[in-house]
Design a protein around this motif. Structure first.
Motif, PDB file in Angstrom:
ATOM      1  N   TYR A  61      21.106  34.790 -11.820  1.00 40.54           N
ATOM      2  CA  TYR A  61      19.315  34.695 -11.742  1.00 40.54           C
ATOM      3  C   TYR A  61      19.212  33.987 -12.235  1.00 40.54           C
ATOM      4  N   GLY A  62      18.742  33.737 -13.806  1.00 38.70           N
ATOM      5  CA  GLY A  62      18.850  32.903 -14.430  1.00 38.70           C
ATOM      6  C   GLY A  62      18.508  31.348 -14.282  1.00 38.70           C
ATOM      7  N   ASN A  63      20.062  31.315 -14.141  1.00 40.01           N
ATOM      8  CA  ASN A  63      20.161  29.491 -13.190  1.00 40.01           C
ATOM      9  C   ASN A  63      19.257  29.502 -12.000  1.00 40.01           C
ATOM     10  N   MET A  64      19.205  30.217 -11.380  1.00 44.79           N
ATOM     11  CA  MET A  64      18.049  30.331 -10.298  1.00 44.79           C
ATOM     12  C   MET A  64      16.744  30.291 -10.420  1.00 44.79           C
ATOM     13  N   TYR A  65      16.585  30.669 -11.079  1.00 41.99           N
ATOM     14  CA  TYR A  65      14.796  30.755 -11.256  1.00 41.99           C
ATOM     15  C   TYR A  65      15.006  30.280 -12.245  1.00 41.99           C
ATOM     16  N   GLY A  66      15.712  29.494 -13.693  1.00 39.26           N
ATOM     17  CA  GLY A  66      15.050  28.396 -14.447  1.00 39.26           C
ATOM     18  C   GLY A  66      15.145  27.029 -13.495  1.00 39.26           C
ATOM     19  N   SER A  67      16.115  26.806 -12.750  1.00 32.15           N
ATOM     20  CA  SER A  67      16.149  26.038 -12.020  1.00 32.15           C
ATOM     21  C   SER A  67      14.615  24.975 -11.048  1.00 32.15           C
ATOM     22  N   MET A  68      14.466  26.167 -10.308  1.00 28.77           N
ATOM     23  CA  MET A  68      12.683  26.467  -9.812  1.00 28.77           C
ATOM     24  C   MET A  68      11.342  26.119 -11.640  1.00 28.77           C
ATOM     25  N   LEU A  69      12.033  26.410 -12.171  1.00 33.27           N
ATOM     26  CA  LEU A  69      10.583  26.086 -13.611  1.00 33.27           C
ATOM     27  C   LEU A  69      11.031  25.074 -13.929  1.00 33.27           C
ATOM     28  N   CYS A  70      12.178  24.127 -13.850  1.00 34.53           N
ATOM     29  CA  CYS A  70      12.668  23.087 -14.439  1.00 34.53           C
ATOM     30  C   CYS A  70      12.237  21.930 -13.877  1.00 34.53           C
ATOM     31  N   LEU A  71      12.408  22.491 -12.003  1.00 33.09           N
ATOM     32  CA  LEU A  71      11.799  21.613 -11.155  1.00 33.09           C
ATOM     33  C   LEU A  71       9.990  21.245 -10.946  1.00 33.09           C
ATOM     34  N   ALA A  72       9.253  22.439 -11.230  1.00 36.26           N
ATOM     35  CA  ALA A  72       7.822  22.920 -11.219  1.00 36.26           C
ATOM     36  C   ALA A  72       7.765  21.796 -12.117  1.00 36.26           C
ATOM     37  N   LEU A  73       8.519  21.990 -13.940  1.00 38.52           N
ATOM     38  CA  LEU A  73       7.817  21.003 -14.712  1.00 38.52           C
ATOM     39  C   LEU A  73       8.206  19.645 -14.716  1.00 38.52           C
ATOM     40  N   VAL A  74       9.766  19.014 -13.828  1.00 33.28           N
ATOM     41  CA  VAL A  74       9.300  17.222 -13.242  1.00 33.28           C
ATOM     42  C   VAL A  74       8.713  17.132 -12.490  1.00 33.28           C
ATOM     43  N   ALA A  75       7.628  18.027 -11.507  1.00 32.19           N
ATOM     44  CA  ALA A  75       6.579  17.093 -11.261  1.00 32.19           C
ATOM     45  C   ALA A  75       6.082  16.863 -11.287  1.00 32.19           C
ATOM     46  N   LEU A  76       5.636  17.977 -12.097  1.00 33.25           N
ATOM     47  CA  LEU A  76       4.056  18.162 -13.021  1.00 33.25           C
ATOM     48  C   LEU A  76       4.741  17.295 -13.988  1.00 33.25           C
ATOM     49  N   ASP A  77       5.375  16.377 -14.983  1.00 33.21           N
ATOM     50  CA  ASP A  77       5.089  15.254 -15.326  1.00 33.21           C
ATOM     51  C   ASP A  77       5.447  13.651 -14.279  1.00 33.21           C
ATOM     52  N   ARG A  78       5.859  13.728 -13.009  1.00 30.37           N
ATOM     53  CA  ARG A  78       5.509  12.903 -12.503  1.00 30.37           C
ATOM     54  C   ARG A  78       4.051  12.620 -12.204  1.00 30.37           C
ATOM     55  N   TYR A  79       3.114  13.576 -11.842  1.00 35.24           N
ATOM     56  CA  TYR A  79       1.896  13.715 -11.463  1.00 35.24           C
ATOM     57  C   TYR A  79       1.340  13.404 -12.880  1.00 35.24           C
ATOM     58  N   ILE A  80       1.142  13.831 -13.872  1.00 39.88           N
ATOM     59  CA  ILE A  80       1.053  12.774 -15.307  1.00 39.88           C
ATOM     60  C   ILE A  80       0.935  11.549 -14.425  1.00 39.88           C
ATOM     61  N   ALA A  81       2.219  11.425 -14.880  1.00 36.02           N
ATOM     62  CA  ALA A  81       2.906   9.988 -15.222  1.00 36.02           C
ATOM     63  C   ALA A  81       1.060   8.693 -14.459  1.00 36.02           C
ATOM     64  N   LEU A  82       1.684   9.226 -13.196  1.00 35.50           N
ATOM     65  CA  LEU A  82       1.159   8.785 -11.971  1.00 35.50           C
ATOM     66  C   LEU A  82      -0.146   9.093 -11.159  1.00 35.50           C
ATOM     67  N   VAL A  83      -0.700   9.988 -11.595  1.00 34.16           N
ATOM     68  CA  VAL A  83      -2.250  10.572 -10.621  1.00 34.16           C
ATOM     69  C   VAL A  83      -2.871  10.157 -12.492  1.00 34.16           C
ATOM     70  N   HIS A  84      -2.512  10.671 -13.164  1.00 38.50           N
ATOM     71  CA  HIS A  84      -2.614  10.223 -14.807  1.00 38.50           C
ATOM     72  C   HIS A  84      -2.718   9.467 -15.790  1.00 38.50           C
ATOM     73  N   PRO A  85      -2.049   8.209 -15.438  1.00 39.50           N
ATOM     74  CA  PRO A  85      -1.487   7.493 -16.086  1.00 39.50           C
ATOM     75  C   PRO A  85      -2.127   7.352 -17.799  1.00 39.50           C
ATOM     76  N   PHE A  86      -3.591   7.215 -18.390  1.00 37.02           N
ATOM     77  CA  PHE A  86      -4.162   7.216 -19.662  1.00 37.02           C
ATOM     78  C   PHE A  86      -3.743   8.529 -20.008  1.00 37.02           C
ATOM     79  N   SER A  87      -3.149  10.035 -19.580  1.00 37.01           N
ATOM     80  CA  SER A  87      -3.017  11.749 -20.422  1.00 37.01           C
ATOM     81  C   SER A  87      -1.782  10.841 -20.688  1.00 37.01           C
ATOM     82  N   ALA A  88      -1.161   9.914 -19.894  1.00 32.96           N
ATOM     83  CA  ALA A  88       0.580  10.454 -20.264  1.00 32.96           C
ATOM     84  C   ALA A  88       0.658   9.518 -21.288  1.00 32.96           C
ATOM     85  N   LYS A  89      -0.045   8.778 -22.106  1.00 31.23           N
ATOM     86  CA  LYS A  89       0.376   8.400 -23.419  1.00 31.23           C
ATOM     87  C   LYS A  89       0.861   9.750 -24.056  1.00 31.23           C
TER      88      LYS A  89
END
Length: 249
Positions: free
Chosen positions: A5-33
């Motif tokens: 279950y740690g692998n399962m929920y850890g994967s979910m949290l990692c995918l959420a943070l990857v999505a958050l990283d892409r959101y900051i990079a593309l939607v808020h590029p000035f804050s991405a620096k």
């Protein structure tokens, strides 16, 4: 069970943070620096490990194996006392479902939706983002959603004077399907990260070159040198373009 279950929920949290990283990079590029630095990514990784380890403590400290006298077998997490299921594991897995599944899913849906809207509004190519979004949704909805829902229904049925046997086989099948998220995650990271793509291609090219060493060793040297030259040219062009941009600004 804690590792599973740690692998399962850890994967979910990692995918959420990857999505958050892409959101900051593309939607808020000035804050991405400032928000997309190596230090921040290390903090995020440490946060995922900390949350997963804390979330798995109840599984680590609780008894998972029981010996059934009638069947003369020892079970692991499949046959638990009714009182423990109702008062301990049902609230525990309900909390995990809310914090480690629904919350990451909400973050993924919001971030990928915002990324697609931004790309469409700016008239940029969005096929790449669509592929990433589809893969992430497959992981959450196809692989992980059925097992999490059936897990809760199994404990709820047991707490309502049921035995949960009607849901046991579908739950076991969904649990096996949930393990496919580990096969899909590398493809998501491949599409998301250019650095990951470069390293993967480098490993594959080195493997293919090592097989052809005995037949044509000179080709390997020329290929590596040409690849190095291309990368250096790309680096020089990137630096020069950055310099020109700063001068214009």
């Amino acid at each position: 069970m804690a590792v599973f279950y740690g692998n399962m929920y850890g994967s979910m949290l990692c995918l959420a943070l990857v999505a958050l990283d892409r959101y900051i990079a593309l939607v808020h590029p000035f804050s991405a620096k400032t928000l997309r630095s190596r230090r921040i990514s290390l903090y995020m990784t440490a946060a995922v490990w900390t949350v997963v380890l804390i979330a798995m403590i109840p599984l680590l400290v609780s008894q998972q194996t029981y010996f059934l006298d009638e069947l003369q077998i020892t079970t692991c997490h499949d046959a638990l006392p009714e009182e423990e299921q109702e008062n301990y594991f049902l609230p525990y897995f309900a909390t995990l479902f809310t914090i480690c599944f629904l919350l990451p899913l909400a973050i993924v849906l919001f971030c990928h939706g915002a990324v697609l809207r931004t790309l469409l509004a700016e008239g940029k190519r969005y096929s790449h983002a669509v592929w990433v979004t589809v893969l992430v949704l497959v992981v959450f909805i196809v692989c992980l959603l059925p097992s999490n829902i059936l897990l809760l229904l199994t404990y709820i049925d047991s707490s309502l004077d049921g035995d949960g046997e009607d849901l046991y086989v579908p739950y076991m099948v969904s649990l096996a399907v949930s393990t496919f998220n580990s096969c899909i995650d590398p493809f998501i990271f491949y599409f998301v990260s250019m650095e990951f793509r470069d390293k993967a291609c480098g490993v594959l090219c080195c493997c293919s070159n090592s097989e052809d060493t005995s037949s044509s060793p000179s080709n390997k040297v020329s290929y590596c040198s040409s690849t190095t030259g291309q990368r250096s040219k790309i680096t020089m062009l990137t630096k020069s373009s950055q310099c020109e941009t700063s001068v214009i600004a």
